[in-house]
Design a protein around this motif. Structure first.
Motif, PDB file in Angstrom:
ATOM      1  N   PRO A  38       0.800  -1.228   0.000  1.00 30.85           N
ATOM      2  CA  PRO A  38       0.000   0.000   0.000  1.00 30.85           C
ATOM      3  C   PRO A  38       0.835   1.282   0.000  1.00 30.85           C
ATOM      4  O   PRO A  38       0.409   2.297  -0.539  1.00 30.85           O
ATOM      5  CB  PRO A  38      -0.850  -0.098   1.265  1.00 30.85           C
ATOM      6  CG  PRO A  38      -0.379  -1.272   2.005  1.00 30.85           C
ATOM      7  CD  PRO A  38       0.457  -2.111   1.113  1.00 30.85           C
ATOM      8  N   ALA A  42       0.570   4.402  -2.454  1.00 31.65           N
ATOM      9  CA  ALA A  42       0.509   5.768  -1.945  1.00 31.65           C
ATOM     10  C   ALA A  42       1.582   6.645  -2.603  1.00 31.65           C
ATOM     11  O   ALA A  42       1.338   7.825  -2.886  1.00 31.65           O
ATOM     12  CB  ALA A  42       0.664   5.789  -0.430  1.00 31.65           C
ATOM     13  N   GLY A 103      -4.141   0.994   2.907  1.00 33.65           N
ATOM     14  CA  GLY A 103      -3.225   2.135   2.967  1.00 33.65           C
ATOM     15  C   GLY A 103      -3.202   2.780   4.342  1.00 33.65           C
ATOM     16  O   GLY A 103      -2.138   3.156   4.847  1.00 33.65           O
ATOM     17  N   SER A 127      -3.168   5.834  -1.533  1.00 35.69           N
ATOM     18  CA  SER A 127      -3.133   4.433  -1.968  1.00 35.69           C
ATOM     19  C   SER A 127      -4.239   4.160  -2.978  1.00 35.69           C
ATOM     20  O   SER A 127      -4.021   3.467  -3.977  1.00 35.69           O
ATOM     21  CB  SER A 127      -3.286   3.485  -0.774  1.00 35.69           C
ATOM     22  OG  SER A 127      -2.204   3.613   0.103  1.00 35.69           O
ATOM     23  N   TYR A 131      -3.660   3.015  -6.727  1.00 30.45           N
ATOM     24  CA  TYR A 131      -4.304   1.784  -7.183  1.00 30.45           C
ATOM     25  C   TYR A 131      -5.087   2.025  -8.476  1.00 30.45           C
ATOM     26  O   TYR A 131      -4.974   1.269  -9.444  1.00 30.45           O
ATOM     27  CB  TYR A 131      -5.229   1.255  -6.084  1.00 30.45           C
ATOM     28  CG  TYR A 131      -6.103   0.112  -6.510  1.00 30.45           C
ATOM     29  CD1 TYR A 131      -5.593  -1.177  -6.580  1.00 30.45           C
ATOM     30  CD2 TYR A 131      -7.435   0.317  -6.861  1.00 30.45           C
ATOM     31  CE1 TYR A 131      -6.389  -2.235  -6.981  1.00 30.45           C
ATOM     32  CE2 TYR A 131      -8.240  -0.736  -7.268  1.00 30.45           C
ATOM     33  CZ  TYR A 131      -7.712  -2.006  -7.329  1.00 30.45           C
ATOM     34  OH  TYR A 131      -8.501  -3.059  -7.743  1.00 30.45           O
TER      35      TYR A 131
END
Length: 165
Positions: A38, A42, A103, A127, A131
């Motif tokens: 995560p 980020a 995250g 995050s 993603y």
């Protein structure tokens, strides 16, 4: 970063031999986005949101770079990202909330400029952006970034009015 990490990055980052110019080396091609740490998500999300905000600010000012930088730093701060996230939380899918949760729960050092809660929420928000970017869900990414920007703008405007009164 220690010297060995730095040396590894130099050797691999500038290595020739990618299949397509600019493409990722083959060993990174098949890693599913869901399996990335995560904090990696980020890292990408932070870069995306900073670029998004800077591009938006150019609509209003093109000459005063120092002022732009100061203003964008305030907008992309952990405190404002946490506000932005909380303002858009209700429009997120279960999958997106799960990414944010991962995250938020990632172990990292909290800077002095934010509370623990603000920093955790901002890391979750970043995050999610990372993603969506790496999953190539660009329409959803733009929608979430835009809505968060609106929430943050509203909060900053209300804060400024409170201070002046």
């Amino acid at each position: 970063m220690n010297f060995e990490h730095f040396k590894f990055l130099i050797e691999n980052t500038f290595k020739q031999g990618t299949d397509v110019e600019g493409a990722l080396p083959a060993k990174y091609k098949d890693i599913p986005v869901e399996r990335l740490h995560p904090l990696v998500l980020a890292y990408i999300g932070d870069a995306y949101f900073t670029l998004f905000i800077r591009t938006r600010l150019l609509s209003y000012e093109q000459n005063k770079v120092r002022i732009l930088h100061t203003f964008d730093a305030k907008i992309v701060s952990a405190a404002m990202q946490a506000v932005g996230y909380k303002g858009i939380e209700e429009i997120l899918s279960e999958e997106e909330i799960a990414v944010v949760r991962r995250g938020r729960n990632a172990k990292s050092n909290v800077p002095k400029s934010a509370t623990i809660s603000e920093y955790r929420y901002s890391t979750g928000f970043e995050s999610l952006l990372g993603y969506l970017y790496l999953s190539e869900k660009f329409d959803r990414l733009a929608e979430i970034a835009e809505k968060a920007f609106v929430v943050i703008s509203r909060e900053m405007t209300n804060t400024d009015k409170k201070i002046k009164c």
